[in-house]
Design a protein around this motif. Structure first.
Motif, mmCIF file in Angstrom:
data_model
loop_
_atom_site.group_PDB
_atom_site.id
_atom_site.type_symbol
_atom_site.label_atom_id
_atom_site.label_comp_id
_atom_site.label_asym_id
_atom_site.label_seq_id
_atom_site.Cartn_x
_atom_site.Cartn_y
_atom_site.Cartn_z
ATOM 1 N N LEU A 492 13.024 -47.029 -2.233
ATOM 2 C CA LEU A 492 12.994 -45.767 -2.963
ATOM 3 C C LEU A 492 12.618 -45.996 -4.425
ATOM 4 O O LEU A 492 11.729 -45.317 -4.972
ATOM 5 N N LEU A 493 13.274 -46.961 -5.059
ATOM 6 C CA LEU A 493 13.017 -47.213 -6.472
ATOM 7 C C LEU A 493 11.612 -47.746 -6.698
ATOM 8 O O LEU A 493 10.896 -47.295 -7.605
ATOM 9 N N GLN A 494 11.195 -48.702 -5.877
ATOM 10 C CA GLN A 494 9.858 -49.258 -6.037
ATOM 11 C C GLN A 494 8.785 -48.208 -5.783
ATOM 12 O O GLN A 494 7.735 -48.197 -6.436
ATOM 13 N N GLY A 495 9.044 -47.320 -4.832
ATOM 14 C CA GLY A 495 8.084 -46.251 -4.568
ATOM 15 C C GLY A 495 7.871 -45.361 -5.779
ATOM 16 O O GLY A 495 6.750 -44.949 -6.075
ATOM 17 N N ASN A 496 8.947 -45.081 -6.515
ATOM 18 C CA ASN A 496 8.846 -44.273 -7.726
ATOM 19 C C ASN A 496 8.234 -45.052 -8.885
ATOM 20 O O ASN A 496 7.444 -44.520 -9.668
ATOM 21 N N LEU A 497 8.588 -46.330 -8.982
ATOM 22 C CA LEU A 497 8.135 -47.127 -10.113
ATOM 23 C C LEU A 497 6.654 -47.476 -10.037
ATOM 24 O O LEU A 497 5.963 -47.516 -11.061
ATOM 25 N N LEU A 498 6.158 -47.739 -8.843
ATOM 26 C CA LEU A 498 4.805 -48.255 -8.692
ATOM 27 C C LEU A 498 3.779 -47.197 -8.328
ATOM 28 O O LEU A 498 2.579 -47.471 -8.319
ATOM 29 N N ALA A 499 4.234 -45.992 -8.045
ATOM 30 C CA ALA A 499 3.298 -44.939 -7.640
ATOM 31 C C ALA A 499 2.460 -44.477 -8.831
ATOM 32 O O ALA A 499 2.949 -44.349 -9.944
ATOM 33 N N THR A 500 1.186 -44.258 -8.577
ATOM 34 C CA THR A 500 0.343 -43.582 -9.546
ATOM 35 C C THR A 500 0.093 -42.179 -9.024
ATOM 36 O O THR A 500 -0.234 -41.976 -7.865
ATOM 37 N N ARG A 501 0.284 -41.236 -9.895
ATOM 38 C CA ARG A 501 0.160 -39.812 -9.584
ATOM 39 C C ARG A 501 1.027 -39.407 -8.391
ATOM 40 O O ARG A 501 0.518 -39.043 -7.319
ATOM 41 N N PRO A 502 2.367 -39.479 -8.544
ATOM 42 C CA PRO A 502 3.237 -38.976 -7.477
ATOM 43 C C PRO A 502 2.963 -37.494 -7.225
ATOM 44 O O PRO A 502 2.342 -36.815 -8.036
#
Length: 645
Positions: A492-502
């Protein structure tokens, strides 16, 4: 510690060296160990702040030395400042630097590559090395805690890191300092430093470590009022120390003082501990901007003049004070390992500022609302603005939140122009949205039994009364969340941290049962911000942020204004053949909603006029939170007070 590391390094390198080389190495080790031993002696720092109204401070600093052969002493000026997360030490403003050894002039040279390090030639047998220098300043945008920004004829803010030198290559906790200060006549002061006493016109403090000294700023002024905000039954004393430019600014409404007292109760209810002997809100009301700097047993807030009595600034002020106080737990007591450096010269790694600042920003919104420093409606308006800002920042197409955290040291000093394309320190805005998602999942998975409040007490709360730093790693954080509710927190955290243009709809708001919609009704948080900043924020409609004189501060690249070719730095001179004003621009945006013609703007850029047609017909748009039908309203539950009065 440095000597031991040097010894181990040399021991490994000594194999195969000649006897003469070994003798030389032994001399180096002897000098190094002697220098390390002398660095445990108490430094005496005397600061003359009687000229602080002229934006100048004077320092006289004494370093006891052991009698040694002629040698070089290295002193350093603090570079990486805690809370700033960047190398912001104002060494360029250090002037009139001289050294004497037992009263005789001692030559010195600045290190050729490290501008914060000074080499002083000390004669044999010297027992006392003395440094004299001054700190000067002038107002500079973005330098909110520089003496040039914080000093006026009636007030000042002394940050000790700006007026101290200390032995190079030493651990700050192991450097004792005895500090004193002289203030202008009839000025009051406040600080978290213990046991002050008046001696010969100076205020003297008991010796403390360099860490404690730098972590304990002193605020002073001739127009000051102290408010005791300690709730009944709380052992630690809590005070609001307010320094103003005019007496009317000291008349803080009783309900706001009561709300600050509630904040003390709310922090106790959430963290279940206090890591300080007493706590001071140091607030200086002057200028036009607001900013805060956290400390373990105090906070340093710079707010606009009359800011603590202003109705339009009330929510912003309450949120700011809540934010800095929460840092006593999240940031000072518990600190990411990359930011827990042993001294002020080591580079800080900001990879986890999305926790240090982002989680603090989330809790500031929650606790300020629970305490009554801001209303539930104001909090929701602020969250809507956070989401809208993230939606407009095309910089999210190329720069993820992890890079924003790592780049904090350069983003803090970046100007406002091109923020939407560059991104700013967005962990302050995106962080609350991320941590709302974490909080909602904790509540959902535990059926309401556990939450981020539970995590706060478990991870940031132990060791009641201990003023210390307990570093943590990313894995510690993940393990801490799993201790509250087992879940794949890493993904969950990595998905938020590494996403570009969520996705435009924030997962955090959606998880809490809310989303952002745009209407022509003004967002009150934006209105209040504009009244302080004097900027017209039309980023959600035409795509512009405009200063009060018509200068374009920023442009949303994908907006109508961006497509028309407008850019920061240009100045709006006219709107539809009339002289520009912010009100006229807003009226033109409203009229264009029912017209086919574009909005005609006259701009002035680098001495050249130009006519620009902006094809926009969607009217004024402001973000607001609205409920998602069929989803539980977790946000309202989260905002419920937990204090027991």
């Amino acid at each position: 510690m440095k000597s031991e590391l040097l010894f181990l390094t040399l021991r490994c390198a000594c194999r195969g060296l000649t006897s003469s080389s070994l003798v030389w190495i032994g001399l180096v080790l002897s000098a190094t160990n002697a220098l390390a031993q002398q660095q445990t002696s108490t430094i005496v720092l005397e600061v003359d702040a009687t000229t602080i109204a002229k934006k100048i401070l004077h320092a006289h600093e004494s370093f006891p030395l052991d009698s040694l052969p002629a040698h070089t002493v290295d002193l350093v000026y603090p570079k990486w400042i805690p809370g700033n997360h960047a190398p912001t030490g104002p060494v360029a403003d250090l002037v009139n630097l001289t050294f004497t050894a037992d009263g005789k002039s001692a030559p010195w040279a600045r290190d050729p590559t490290d501008m914060y390090r000074f080499h002083i030639q000390v004669p044999a047998g010297t027992s006392l090395l003395v440094a004299d220098f001054s700190l000067v300043g002038a107002y500079a945008a973005g330098n909110d805690f520089g003496i040039g920004n914080t000093s006026t004829p009636v007030q000042g803010d002394v940050n000790w890191d700006q007026v101290v030198l200390y032995p190079a290559d030493t651990v700050a906790d192991q450097v004792p300092v005895s500090a004193s200060i002289r203030l202008p006549e009839r000025w009051s002061y406040a600080t978290a430093l213990p046991h002050p006493s008046q001696q010969g016109g100076s205020i003297r403090f008991d010796p403390v470590s360099l860490t404690t000294l730098i972590d304990s700023p002193l605020m002073c002024g001739s127009i000051m009022r102290e408010f005791d905000i300690t709730p009944k039954g709380i052992a630690q004393r809590h005070v609001l120390d307010l320094f103003e430019k005019s007496p009317e600014g000291l008349n803080v409404p009783a309900e706001r003082i009561a709300a600050l007292r509630n904040l003390v109760l709310e922090t106790g209810a959430m963290f279940r501990s206090r890591h300080y002997a007493s706590y001071h809100f140091l607030v200086e009301a002057q200028g036009e901007t607001s900013d805060g700097l956290e400390h373990h047993q105090s906070s340093d807030e710079q707010v606009p003049e009359l800011g603590m009595v202003s109705s339009s600034f009330s929510a912003e002020a309450g949120n700011l004070l809540a934010h800095e106080m929460i840092h006593s737990w999240n940031g000072k007591f518990r600190r990411p390992t990359g930011l827990a450096t042993p001294d002020y010269q080591q580079p800080m790694i900001g990879d986890m500022l999305w926790v240090y600042e982002g989680l603090t920003s989330y809790w500031a919104e929650i606790l300020a609302t629970r305490a009554g420093l801001e209303t539930s409606a104001q909090m929701k308006d602020r969250m809507a603005v956070y989401q809208a800002e993230m939606d407009h920042r095309t910089g999210r197409n190329w720069r993820n939140l992890q890079d924003v955290s790592r780049s904090a040291q350069i983003l803090y000093s970046a100007g406002q122009p091109w923020t939407m394309l560059r991104r700013a320190t967005d962990f302050y805005r995106e962080g609350p949205l991320l941590w709302l998602q974490v909080d909602s999942i904790l509540r959902e998975k535990s059926k309401g039994a556990r939450s981020l409040d539970t995590f706060a007490a478990d991870f940031f709360g132990p060791s009641e009364g201990v003023v210390t730093v307990k570093p943590y790693t990313y894995q510690d954080l993940v393990d801490g969340l799993n201790h509250i509710v087992p879940y794949d927190w890493n993904s969950l955290l990595q998905g938020n941290l590494l996403a570009t243009r969520p996705t435009p709809v924030s997962p955090g708001l959606e998880a809490a049962g809310w989303t952002v919609t745009y209407t022509d009704e003004p967002n009150q948080a934006s209105v209040d911000t504009e009244s302080v900043s004097q900027q017209a924020d039309l980023s959600s409609s035409i795509g512009l942020i405009v200063d009060q004189d018509g200068t374009i501060v920023d442009v949303a690249p994908a907006s109508a204004a961006g497509r028309a070719g407008l850019s920061p730095g240009s100045k709006l001179m006219g709107v539809n053949q009339r002289v520009y004003s912010a009100d006229l621009l807003r009226q033109s945006i409203v009229r264009a909603e029912t017209a086919l013609q574009p909005i005609e703007l006259l701009t002035l850029t680098d001495g050249y006029y130009a006519n620009v047609a902006v094809d926009y017909h969607q009217g004024l748009r402001s973000p607001h939170l609205t409920r998602i039908s069929g989803k539980p309203d977790l946000l309202t539950t989260i905002l419920q007070s937990r204090r027991t009065d």
